[in-house]
Design an enzyme around this catalytic site. Structure first.
Site, PDB file in Angstrom:
ATOM      1  N   LYS A 228       0.832  -1.195   0.000  1.00  0.00           N
ATOM      2  CA  LYS A 228       0.000   0.000   0.000  1.00  0.00           C
ATOM      3  C   LYS A 228       0.873   1.253   0.000  1.00  0.00           C
ATOM      4  CE  LYS A 228      -4.180  -1.720   2.292  1.00  0.00           C
ATOM      5  NZ  LYS A 228      -5.062  -1.562   3.465  1.00  0.00           N
ATOM      6  N   ARG A 318      -1.840 -12.442   8.805  1.00  0.00           N
ATOM      7  CA  ARG A 318      -0.995 -11.244   8.914  1.00  0.00           C
ATOM      8  C   ARG A 318      -0.882 -10.791  10.376  1.00  0.00           C
ATOM      9  NH1 ARG A 318       1.191  -7.008   6.049  1.00  0.00           N
ATOM     10  NH2 ARG A 318       0.789  -4.882   6.774  1.00  0.00           N
ATOM     11  N   TYR A 351      -1.860  -4.506  14.561  1.00  0.00           N
ATOM     12  CA  TYR A 351      -1.354  -5.781  14.085  1.00  0.00           C
ATOM     13  C   TYR A 351      -0.600  -6.569  15.145  1.00  0.00           C
ATOM     14  CZ  TYR A 351      -2.517  -4.529   9.264  1.00  0.00           C
ATOM     15  OH  TYR A 351      -3.170  -4.197   8.112  1.00  0.00           O
TER      16      TYR A 351
END
Length: 366
Positions: A228, A318, A351
């Site tokens: 990204k 992820r 994350y």
């Protein structure tokens, strides 16, 4: 700044005409085909909505009120459900529509006469929708172990069953690619790649790419991984993923590459699929299908409700990778940025949230 052709009237008031000029001069050939198609689709939706509601598509009639009404319409009924009825559109997708519309009006304001948009970009005065808190789920170590156990046995789940399939015929379903699916799952859990990054990988990005060199290699990497925000990074490939990739490259990919035009992609769709792309590259949605299937197979094998996964998604892998990398690197922020392709603190914190099982253990004896 791109100048308008002499044939273009800067005082024209047709939204359809201005959108087409914008796409021709500022989008097509500049953005990727996928992004160009998305922008085109979003602008066409707004033009159709304006025309249907006002009976015309005049640029000068587009106000902040109209844009806000369109935003609310998309949020309430911008999608079509499986039953064919109108369904809500995700907030992030609605905001994406608004961003593309704002880019169009900013471009029009730059190139059109001042009278056309007297009050500037109407989309800039419309607040985007508030995004819900991202759902974060890293798998616990016990769940990762059982997922890998299922993945290592994935070929048995694709075998043809029944008496008529016993003997010398093919053992697997025609479209089944168990070694490819196994390599994809190991790569997701071992690198934290996004699904779009996985399907965008080319074989030449894998170093080494020869199966005989890949298996004993102490270090293997994927170079030039595009993420990204036009980020570009190197991703190291761990032992499990290396071995799985070597098996796939040696036993399955060659057959599917033979039926493709310029098969540069690392992962190829089965050559037996009539609707696959000419170059054989997989779609991001196909990664969802593979991972969800692994989740279903996993839960069918597990009796303990606490270890069941429910719906398994690529981003779960992820999150799992990010948490484990954070633990092993001593919460090294620079390393997390490099390997995850994110510089945003908010996402790094998301994350690296621990699995519920680990988080509960922190307070168990407090």
């Amino acid at each position: 700044m791109v100048s308008l052709p002499d044939t273009v009237d800067p005082t024209g008031d047709s939204l359809t005409a201005w959108a087409e000029r914008y796409l021709d001069l500022a989008v097509r050939g500049v953005r990727s085909t996928e992004v160009t198609d998305k922008i085109t689709r979003h602008l066409e939706r707004f033009t159709a909505w304006m025309t249907g509601g006002l009976g015309h598509d005049r640029v000068s009639a587009v106000t902040a009120r109209e844009v806000a009404a369109w935003r609310d319409y998309l949020a309430a009924a911008g999608n079509v459900g499986r039953d064919g009825k109108a369904a809500p559109m995700a907030a992030a997708t609605v905001n994406n529509h608004l961003a593309h519309l704002s880019a169009l009006f900013s471009w029009i304001a730059t190139h059109a006469s001042a009278e056309l948009l007297r009050h500037g970009d109407p989309a800039k005065k419309v607040a985007p929708l508030r995004l819900p808190a991202p759902e974060v789920r890293a798998l616990a170590a016990a769940q990762v172990r059982t997922v890998k156990n299922v993945v290592d046995r994935i070929e048995t789940f694709h075998e043809l069953k029944g008496r008529r399939h016993r003997g010398t015929g093919p053992r697997l379903h025609a479209h089944a690619r168990p070694l490819r699916d196994r390599a994809i799952v190991y790569l997701l859990f071992g690198t934290g790649l996004r699904r779009a990054e996985v399907v965008a990988l080319d074989l030449e990005q894998l170093q080494p790419a020869d199966p005989e060199q890949l298996r004993p290699a102490k270090t293997a990497r994927l170079v030039g991984v595009r993420g990204k925000g036009r980020t570009n990074r190197t991703v190291f490939v761990g032992r499990d993923a290396r071995l799985a990739l070597a098996d796939y490259l040696e036993a399955e990919r060659l057959g599917d590459a033979a039926g493709s035009t310029s098969p540069t992609a690392l992962f190829l769709a089965a050559a037996s699929i009539a609707a696959r792309r000419p170059d054989g590259r997989m779609s991001p949605r196909s990664i969802n299908t593979i991972v969800e299937q692994i989740g279903r197979l996993h839960d069918a094998q597990i009796s303990d409700p606490g270890r069941k996964l429910g719906r398994l998604r690529p981003h779960d892998a992820r999150h799992t990778f990010a948490f484990e990398l954070s633990q092993r690197s001593g919460h090294n922020r620079a390393e997390l940025e490099r390997r995850l392709g994110h510089a945003n603190d908010r996402y790094l914190r998301i994350y690296t949230n621990p699995p519920d099982e680990v988080a509960a253990g922190y307070v168990e004896d407090m």
